[in-house]
Design a protein around this motif. Structure first.
Motif, PDB file in Angstrom:
ATOM      1  N   ASP A 162      10.577  16.314  51.116  1.00  0.00           N
ATOM      2  CA  ASP A 162      11.267  15.518  51.831  1.00  0.00           C
ATOM      3  C   ASP A 162      12.577  16.276  52.084  1.00  0.00           C
ATOM      4  O   ASP A 162      13.501  16.041  53.411  1.00  0.00           O
ATOM      5  CB  ASP A 162      11.613  14.683  51.156  1.00  0.00           C
ATOM      6  CG  ASP A 162      10.183  13.247  51.405  1.00  0.00           C
ATOM      7  OD1 ASP A 162       9.889  13.142  52.583  1.00  0.00           O
ATOM      8  OD2 ASP A 162      10.103  12.918  50.091  1.00  0.00           O
ATOM      9  N   LYS A 163      13.452  17.121  51.814  1.00  0.00           N
ATOM     10  CA  LYS A 163      14.735  17.700  51.607  1.00  0.00           C
ATOM     11  C   LYS A 163      14.308  19.623  51.458  1.00  0.00           C
ATOM     12  O   LYS A 163      13.808  20.299  50.383  1.00  0.00           O
ATOM     13  CB  LYS A 163      15.551  17.907  49.776  1.00  0.00           C
ATOM     14  CG  LYS A 163      15.977  15.965  49.752  1.00  0.00           C
ATOM     15  CD  LYS A 163      16.843  15.915  48.472  1.00  0.00           C
ATOM     16  CE  LYS A 163      17.316  14.751  47.887  1.00  0.00           C
ATOM     17  NZ  LYS A 163      18.511  14.436  47.563  1.00  0.00           N
ATOM     18  N   VAL A 164      14.704  19.560  52.556  1.00  0.00           N
ATOM     19  CA  VAL A 164      13.924  20.974  53.541  1.00  0.00           C
ATOM     20  C   VAL A 164      14.961  21.917  53.387  1.00  0.00           C
ATOM     21  O   VAL A 164      16.269  20.817  53.970  1.00  0.00           O
ATOM     22  CB  VAL A 164      13.376  20.798  54.853  1.00  0.00           C
ATOM     23  CG1 VAL A 164      12.805  22.259  54.763  1.00  0.00           C
ATOM     24  CG2 VAL A 164      12.041  19.578  54.533  1.00  0.00           C
ATOM     25  N   ILE A 193       9.918  16.848  66.752  1.00  0.00           N
ATOM     26  CA  ILE A 193       8.825  16.336  66.415  1.00  0.00           C
ATOM     27  C   ILE A 193       8.743  15.822  65.137  1.00  0.00           C
ATOM     28  O   ILE A 193       7.406  14.606  65.007  1.00  0.00           O
ATOM     29  CB  ILE A 193       8.572  18.456  66.250  1.00  0.00           C
ATOM     30  CG1 ILE A 193       7.647  19.285  67.743  1.00  0.00           C
ATOM     31  CG2 ILE A 193       6.918  17.731  65.669  1.00  0.00           C
ATOM     32  CD1 ILE A 193       7.897  20.561  66.835  1.00  0.00           C
ATOM     33  N   THR A 194       9.120  16.387  64.554  1.00  0.00           N
ATOM     34  CA  THR A 194       9.265  14.960  63.275  1.00  0.00           C
ATOM     35  C   THR A 194       9.916  14.323  62.715  1.00  0.00           C
ATOM     36  O   THR A 194      10.222  13.381  62.070  1.00  0.00           O
ATOM     37  CB  THR A 194       9.132  16.120  62.057  1.00  0.00           C
ATOM     38  OG1 THR A 194      10.218  16.459  61.524  1.00  0.00           O
ATOM     39  CG2 THR A 194       8.855  17.390  62.318  1.00  0.00           C
ATOM     40  N   GLY A 195      11.559  14.533  63.498  1.00  0.00           N
ATOM     41  CA  GLY A 195      12.067  13.299  63.618  1.00  0.00           C
ATOM     42  C   GLY A 195      13.412  13.492  61.717  1.00  0.00           C
ATOM     43  O   GLY A 195      14.501  12.753  61.566  1.00  0.00           O
ATOM     44  N   LYS A 196      13.189  14.542  61.767  1.00  0.00           N
ATOM     45  CA  LYS A 196      13.421  14.629  60.465  1.00  0.00           C
ATOM     46  C   LYS A 196      14.904  15.976  60.438  1.00  0.00           C
ATOM     47  O   LYS A 196      14.617  17.210  61.742  1.00  0.00           O
ATOM     48  CB  LYS A 196      12.208  15.429  59.653  1.00  0.00           C
ATOM     49  CG  LYS A 196      11.582  14.546  58.836  1.00  0.00           C
ATOM     50  CD  LYS A 196      10.410  15.153  58.603  1.00  0.00           C
ATOM     51  CE  LYS A 196       9.127  14.427  58.113  1.00  0.00           C
ATOM     52  NZ  LYS A 196       8.009  13.993  57.339  1.00  0.00           N
ATOM     53  N   GLN A 197      15.514  15.689  59.268  1.00  0.00           N
ATOM     54  CA  GLN A 197      16.514  16.701  59.492  1.00  0.00           C
ATOM     55  C   GLN A 197      16.934  18.097  57.929  1.00  0.00           C
ATOM     56  O   GLN A 197      16.679  17.457  57.098  1.00  0.00           O
ATOM     57  CB  GLN A 197      18.381  16.078  59.311  1.00  0.00           C
ATOM     58  CG  GLN A 197      18.359  14.895  60.617  1.00  0.00           C
ATOM     59  CD  GLN A 197      18.993  15.704  62.464  1.00  0.00           C
ATOM     60  OE1 GLN A 197      19.356  16.695  61.734  1.00  0.00           O
ATOM     61  NE2 GLN A 197      18.369  14.846  63.119  1.00  0.00           N
ATOM     62  N   LEU A 198      17.443  18.841  57.800  1.00  0.00           N
ATOM     63  CA  LEU A 198      17.935  19.683  57.460  1.00  0.00           C
ATOM     64  C   LEU A 198      18.322  19.225  56.321  1.00  0.00           C
ATOM     65  O   LEU A 198      19.501  18.411  56.487  1.00  0.00           O
ATOM     66  CB  LEU A 198      18.510  21.168  57.312  1.00  0.00           C
ATOM     67  CG  LEU A 198      17.432  22.473  58.148  1.00  0.00           C
ATOM     68  CD1 LEU A 198      17.660  23.412  58.385  1.00  0.00           C
ATOM     69  CD2 LEU A 198      16.067  22.695  57.535  1.00  0.00           C
ATOM     70  N   ALA A 199      18.584  19.357  54.869  1.00  0.00           N
ATOM     71  CA  ALA A 199      19.147  19.166  53.534  1.00  0.00           C
ATOM     72  C   ALA A 199      20.145  19.803  53.324  1.00  0.00           C
ATOM     73  O   ALA A 199      21.408  18.901  53.603  1.00  0.00           O
ATOM     74  CB  ALA A 199      18.552  18.509  52.404  1.00  0.00           C
TER      75      ALA A 199
END
Length: 384
Positions: free
Chosen positions: A165-167, A191-197
């Protein structure tokens, strides 16, 4: 669905195509001159690349060449020096009159010479595309995903395969590469909807402790890293980061680095071609044969060299009539995609204004001082 190209027959066919002699007469005398700009000396050294390209051409020449003509490689060392790189391109185009550039491996060539290649109507297919201009130019199409597509694949592997989760990212950045990194991160986010921590691109060659302390405090579960291996991972173990997944870039994928990483850490590497440390993988048998016969250093970059030379010869053999700069460019602009099992997607040049045909990465992990190939096959973000 995870994608893996596994047709050994494809490479066998390419090898046969490379070695065969066309029966037609091109009507043009003399060798087919092909250029290449490489970092043989300087900060970014890839001497094995022009050696491997020449070895493929020598194999073709022993079988009679193409259209009865020999292929001559003219490689220039730019030593990662902008002036030398610009001069090398002009010498190849104007003095040597090359018909194409094949297997270049310079860190500065694409950005400096992209307009020169377009104005001259010549194509370049680097073995190792490094800066963003290699992938955003109408007359350049590398045979590797490059560091930015690789970043997207590494991020995707961290979040979607390793389920972290925390990349975080701790990177050192070459001049002019910041935009490419930002674009790669955006592609992963789209693509993933995720953000860098955490994103820190200030990593240098000094003490890595402050960066690792910061990563621990941020709760990083996976860390992308591309700088010096030994001190970083020695300190990571001292910091007790055995529960973190570290994913290093392709430049860190070497036997020496595997031996330098302490036991107990989870360290992965993203590769641009089939991992070179396993010669049984599809496409690697062809590469290993060329490299072994010519006593060339085995590296991932030499894989790109063999691939570039093989693909060039295959397209060259489709040309009817004279083999000239104009006919070569036309053949590449109108070619059909070619499956090459050493990479994750088909390669094509084509008529577009930008070319980034190879996507995806295979992953390896350090175990007992060696790289172990992981079973997922090629990870192509958004297509797996």
């Amino acid at each position: 669905m995870k994608r893996s190209l596994t047709s050994v027959a494809v490479v066998a066919a390419l090898a046969m195509a490379s070695a065969a002699c066309s029966g037609s007469d091109s009507g043009t005398a003399g060798p087919i001159k092909v250029g290449s700009i490489n970092g043989v000396t300087g900060l970014f050294q890839t001497p094995e690349v022009p050696q491997a390209v020449k070895a493929v051409f020598d194999e073709v020449n022993k079988q009679g060449g193409v259209n009865g003509r020999q292929i001559e490689l003219v490689s220039k060392d730019d030593a990662m020096n902008p002036q030398r790189s610009t001069e090398a391109a002009l010498e190849l185009l104007e003095s040597e009159n090359v018909v194409a550039l094949v297997g270049s491996s310079s860190a500065v060539d694409c950005g400096l010479n992209r307009a020169t290649y377009s104005n001259a109507g010549i194509i370049s297919m680097p073995a190792v595309g490094v800066d963003p201009a290699c992938f955003t130019s109408p007359n350049i199409a590398p045979v590797n995903p490059g560091p930015f597509k690789l970043i997207t694949a590494m991020l995707y592997y961290a979040s979607e395969t390793l389920k972290r989760d925390k990349v975080c990212m701790y990177y050192t950045v070459l001049p002019g590469s910041g935009g490419g990194i930002d674009a790669a991160i955006k592609e992963w986010t789209d693509i993933t909807g995720k953000q860098l921590a955490v994103k820190d691109t200030s990593v240098g060659q000094g003490d890595p402790t402050p960066y690792l302390v910061k990563a621990k405090a941020a709760g990083c579960q996976a860390i992308l890293y591309n700088a010096t291996v030994g001190p970083w991972f020695a300190q990571a173990k001292t910091q007790g980061m055995q529960d973190v997944d570290f994913i290093v870039a392709a430049n860190s994928y070497t036997d020496a680095n595997a031996q330098a990483i302490p036991d107990g850490l989870n360290v992965y590497a993203g590769t641009e071609w089939q991992p070179y440390t396993d010669e049984s993988l599809p496409g690697n048998e062809r590469w290993a044969k060329i490299i072994d016969e010519n006593k060339i250093q085995k590296t991932a970059f030499s894989q790109g060299a063999v691939m570039a030379a093989d693909l060039f010869v295959q397209v060259l053999k489709t040309i009817k009539g004279d083999i000239t700069r104009e006919s070569v460019t036309e053949a590449f602009k109108n070619m059909k995609p070619i499956d090459y099992p050493m990479v994750g997607t088909p390669w094509i040049f084509g008529p577009g204004e930008a070319h980034s045909p190879i996507e995806g990465s295979r992953f390896v992990k350090v175990e007992a001082g060696k790289w172990k190939v992981l079973p997922e096959g090629f990870i192509v973000p958004g297509k797996n």
